[in-house]
Write a protein that holds these residues in place. Sequence first.
Motif, short mmCIF file in Angstrom:
data_model
loop_
_atom_site.label_atom_id
_atom_site.label_comp_id
_atom_site.label_asym_id
_atom_site.label_seq_id
_atom_site.Cartn_x
_atom_site.Cartn_y
_atom_site.Cartn_z
N TYR A 656 14.12 6.07 36.05
CA TYR A 656 14.52 5.30 37.24
C TYR A 656 15.24 6.13 38.30
O TYR A 656 15.11 5.84 39.49
N VAL A 657 15.98 7.14 37.86
CA VAL A 657 16.66 7.99 38.85
C VAL A 657 15.72 9.08 39.34
O VAL A 657 15.53 9.28 40.54
N LEU A 658 15.08 9.79 38.40
CA LEU A 658 14.14 10.84 38.79
C LEU A 658 12.77 10.29 39.15
O LEU A 658 11.98 10.94 39.83
N GLY A 659 12.45 9.11 38.63
CA GLY A 659 11.14 8.51 38.93
C GLY A 659 10.00 9.13 38.15
O GLY A 659 8.85 9.10 38.59
N ILE A 660 10.30 9.72 37.00
CA ILE A 660 9.26 10.35 36.17
C ILE A 660 8.77 9.33 35.15
O ILE A 660 9.53 8.86 34.31
N ARG A 661 7.51 8.98 35.23
CA ARG A 661 6.91 8.03 34.31
C ARG A 661 5.84 8.71 33.47
O ARG A 661 5.45 9.86 33.74
N ASP A 662 5.36 8.04 32.46
CA ASP A 662 4.30 8.59 31.62
C ASP A 662 3.07 8.89 32.46
O ASP A 662 2.73 8.14 33.38
N LYS A 663 2.42 10.01 32.13
CA LYS A 663 1.22 10.41 32.84
C LYS A 663 0.13 9.37 32.67
O LYS A 663 -0.10 8.87 31.56
N GLU A 664 -0.51 9.04 33.78
CA GLU A 664 -1.57 8.04 33.73
C GLU A 664 -2.82 8.63 33.11
O GLU A 664 -3.30 9.68 33.53
N GLU A 665 -3.33 7.98 32.08
CA GLU A 665 -4.54 8.44 31.41
C GLU A 665 -5.53 7.28 31.29
O GLU A 665 -5.14 6.12 31.33
N VAL A 666 -6.80 7.66 31.11
CA VAL A 666 -7.83 6.63 30.89
C VAL A 666 -7.65 6.04 29.50
O VAL A 666 -7.47 6.77 28.53
N GLU A 667 -7.68 4.70 29.41
CA GLU A 667 -7.58 4.04 28.11
C GLU A 667 -8.98 3.87 27.53
O GLU A 667 -9.78 3.09 28.02
N GLU A 668 -9.26 4.62 26.46
CA GLU A 668 -10.55 4.43 25.79
C GLU A 668 -10.49 3.20 24.90
O GLU A 668 -11.47 2.47 24.77
N THR A 669 -9.36 3.00 24.26
CA THR A 669 -9.13 1.78 23.49
C THR A 669 -8.00 1.04 24.19
O THR A 669 -7.01 1.65 24.60
N VAL A 670 -8.14 -0.26 24.31
CA VAL A 670 -7.15 -1.05 25.04
C VAL A 670 -5.76 -0.83 24.46
O VAL A 670 -5.55 -1.03 23.27
N ALA A 671 -4.84 -0.40 25.29
CA ALA A 671 -3.47 -0.16 24.85
C ALA A 671 -2.73 -1.48 24.70
O ALA A 671 -3.15 -2.52 25.23
N HIS A 672 -1.60 -1.43 24.00
CA HIS A 672 -0.85 -2.67 23.75
C HIS A 672 -0.36 -3.30 25.05
O HIS A 672 -0.40 -4.51 25.21
N ASN A 673 0.09 -2.44 26.01
CA ASN A 673 0.59 -3.01 27.26
C ASN A 673 -0.53 -3.64 28.07
O ASN A 673 -0.34 -4.63 28.77
N THR A 674 -1.75 -3.08 27.98
CA THR A 674 -2.90 -3.69 28.67
C THR A 674 -3.24 -5.03 28.04
O THR A 674 -3.54 -6.01 28.73
N LEU A 675 -3.19 -5.08 26.71
CA LEU A 675 -3.45 -6.34 26.01
C LEU A 675 -2.46 -7.41 26.48
O LEU A 675 -2.85 -8.54 26.79
N GLY A 676 -1.19 -7.05 26.55
CA GLY A 676 -0.18 -8.01 27.01
C GLY A 676 -0.41 -8.46 28.43
O GLY A 676 -0.25 -9.64 28.76
N THR A 677 -0.83 -7.51 29.29
CA THR A 677 -1.10 -7.86 30.70
C THR A 677 -2.23 -8.87 30.79
O THR A 677 -2.16 -9.83 31.58
N VAL A 678 -3.29 -8.66 30.01
CA VAL A 678 -4.44 -9.57 30.04
C VAL A 678 -4.02 -10.97 29.58
O VAL A 678 -4.41 -11.98 30.18
N VAL A 679 -3.21 -11.06 28.52
CA VAL A 679 -2.73 -12.36 28.04
C VAL A 679 -1.91 -13.06 29.13
O VAL A 679 -2.13 -14.24 29.44
N HIS A 680 -0.96 -12.32 29.73
CA HIS A 680 -0.11 -12.91 30.76
C HIS A 680 -0.93 -13.39 31.96
O HIS A 680 -0.73 -14.51 32.46
#
Length: 919
Positions: A656-680
């Motif tokens: 949040y201070v430096l603004g460094i987040r996880d590197k964006e990668e292509v999801e070959e298998t649906v990740a848990h956060n993507t699954l949650g987003t689809v449900v929501h």
Amino acid sequence: MISFISEILQKLHNQGETLSEISFILPSKRAGSFLRKELSTSINQPVFSPTILSIEEFSENISGLKTIDATTSLFEFYSVYLELTPKEQTEDFESFSNWAQTLLHDFNEIDRYLIPPDSIFNYLSEIQDINHWYLQPEKSNLVKNYLQFWKKLPQYYKSLKNNLLEKNQGYQGLVYRQASEKIEEYAQDNSQKHIFIGFNALNAAEQLIIQKMLEFNSQIFWDIDEVHFQDWDHDVSLFMREYEKTWKYYIEHDFEKPSAHFNAEKDIEIIGIPKSIGQAKYVGEILDNLSQEQLNATALVLGDEGLLLPMLNSLPPTVEALNITMGYPLKYSPFASLFEKLFEILKLEKNQFYYKDVVSILSNPIIQKATKNKSDEVIGRIKKNNLLYLSKKQIMDFFTAEGRSMISHCFIEGKIAPLQILQNFNELILKIRGLLQEDTDELNLEFLYHYHKVMEQLTELVKKYPHLKTTASLQNFYKELSSLQTLDFQGKPFQGLQLMGMLESRVLDFETVILTSVDEGTLPAGKSNNSFIPYELKKAYNLPTYKEKDAVYTYHFYHLLQRAKKVYLLHNSDTDSQMGGEKSRFLIQLEIEKHAFHNIKNSVVVPDVPIIDNRLQSVQKTPEILEKLKTLAEKGFSPSSLTTYIRNPLDFYIQYVLGIRDKEEVEETVAHNTLGTVVHETLEAFYKPLEGKHLSIELLEEFIRKTPEEVIKKFKANYSEVPLSTGKNLLIFEVVKRYVTNFLKTELEELRFGKKIEIREIETNLKTPLVIKELDFPVNIRGNVDRVDVTDGILRIIDYKTGKVLQNQLEITDWDLLTSDYDHYAKPFQVLMYATMLLQDKNPGLAVEAGVISFKNLKAGFLKFAEKDKPGRGAIKKTALDDVILEKFKEQLEKLILEICDPEIAFNEKEIKTAYGAY
């Protein structure tokens, strides 16, 4: 130090020979270059240069044949094979090449050693017949065909030989055989004296050629030391002792007196260094301590030629002049991986391209340079849009017209013929050539030219021989031809440091020698058997076995040491790892045979590895960090940001201070956060239009029917266009449908049992000011509440969780732990924060509860926040959110934000506990 070549020239001068009238024959062209140099320094008046040839060139001159490479030999052999094999029994070129290359190697050896082909092939056929004896009276067709193959070998050999001789061509062995058959005629017709210098392991053809020339006014000079020549058990002189015994020439002539240099004073350092890269780095240190004069008399010999690139990168600036005799292999160029990947894609013969293949091509340094880094932007878009498979049109649309013309040649849809592949590659080379700059890309342009030569060679072969029909076979020959191509270095050949391989060191002498990779399996190379001829048969026909090959390496090793004064022998000391080496037997032999004037020093070099400080990190708050915190406070602290701080303050600083987040990668298998987003988002699509309305049984039944369609729609929006009908994604798709459907059925059951549910808010963005008197800047809290409803007169603030949540995870027993115990209190912290934002300065006029609906624990229903007495005091729960509860939470919230904004409190890393321990 007087070199061997200088000694020979002095002997010839003493004999009164006119050097310009002599033909010198040496083992290699490199040795010929040094001979010319020695000639130039040994004469004091202008003379014509003598004829200087390698033994291969000399054999070509005698035979009248042109030597062809292994690839052309293979194509010629296949033409012969097709003529001699019934059509129904023929193999395709790719299958044929798997065994034909080994057979060609055997043909080459048979010719080099002048073995009668019919004799050895018949012998070999009989051996195979014995090895595959059959118990039943009749042999199966498989065994018959197998034995028939061996019986055909003499026919294959003769037809290939005749076919090549008609074209005045030959592989190396055939050239030698023809030369040995014509040598007497050559010797009689040629009165020029021939001098053979520095030979060691001669094949039978070479022996016959040299012996015949010795009968006609020629001489040979061996480079052997008396220490080894007189030791009958030493492999250095294995071949020369044999020549002394068996050559007719030595019946009438004395064997040349060996030299006596090896026993002279020498400093020899045997140095163990972990890994090959470690050796390269240490060589740099050795060279850095040598004077310019010493460097001019130094040879750096690579036992493993794959060490060339790291060695070049390790040379110190004190090496002002460098001569590299090995050539820089094309496989180390950035084009190697590009063409290799292009072949892999072409073999798939698909109309869509897997994203990893696309990214691999677009991230190649050459493509990046040619597209002016536009390809990096395209890679980012592929990852952002989660594109798993792409069509050629999709890829092309990412680029401008300039880049598009080149990229179109990288991605070919469907199946195309080998000739079209090569035409496409040549066009790609020309496109890249036009995009590179001559003043800044000289090396890449040179590489590009050599790849153009490879493609031209392949094109000629494909046109001449119509056997290459598959991409896989074309790729095999591309690999073979490109492995033969090297980028030759231009330098001053006789000045400065000489960098070479073992074979290039033949006949040459240096005062200082640095030899790397003196490991067992490298020096000597160890046993290998790329042959159909068994060991016993080789012994019977005097063909070379691993024993003779080891003797060749032994000679080269000791020859390097023969006249040297300072020797560094480096070996890999890392014997424990999988890639570790074993100290060469040559080093052990050198220590056991230690001579009186040899000062042998053993040492092990260990890299200076710094101690890694495993203490937890701490970041002090600077004025810049405090300004960033003020900005974050004004923007609003979210529940996730605050719980991140509770879990680990250093993570909060990084994210949040430096603004460094996880590197964006292509999801070959649906990740848990993507699954949650689809449900929501699926539930939002259903419930958002119902804000201010009551749920009904009919609506929920309609939602259940629409669930599969809506889930697919949300997957496409959040994941990719990839079909969800196979593999793990199908399972995850079914899980999401089950989550949503089960939730809707639970709501349906509640309505059927008479509950009344009014939807108030769905996925509402909240932002509320928080007045903290200790801070002189605005502070806000913000968040996105999943659902607010009124059920049977109770206002419920609901957060959806796709993971499993239990009731005890929402209970608070000690408020002081709320902002420090992430594992137990993260979920109640989150729901209480939503409640604070919703209820601040508002009176809903209803009882309020906040909690979680867990899709993995739906049977538990709505899991409510609860204040619970400490154990031992009755454990009475309180679930209603009143002013007292909210005031307690607000007190802890302010305390947490004050800690975050306190200039004196650093961001201290916490030890995170996991299932595997702390990290």
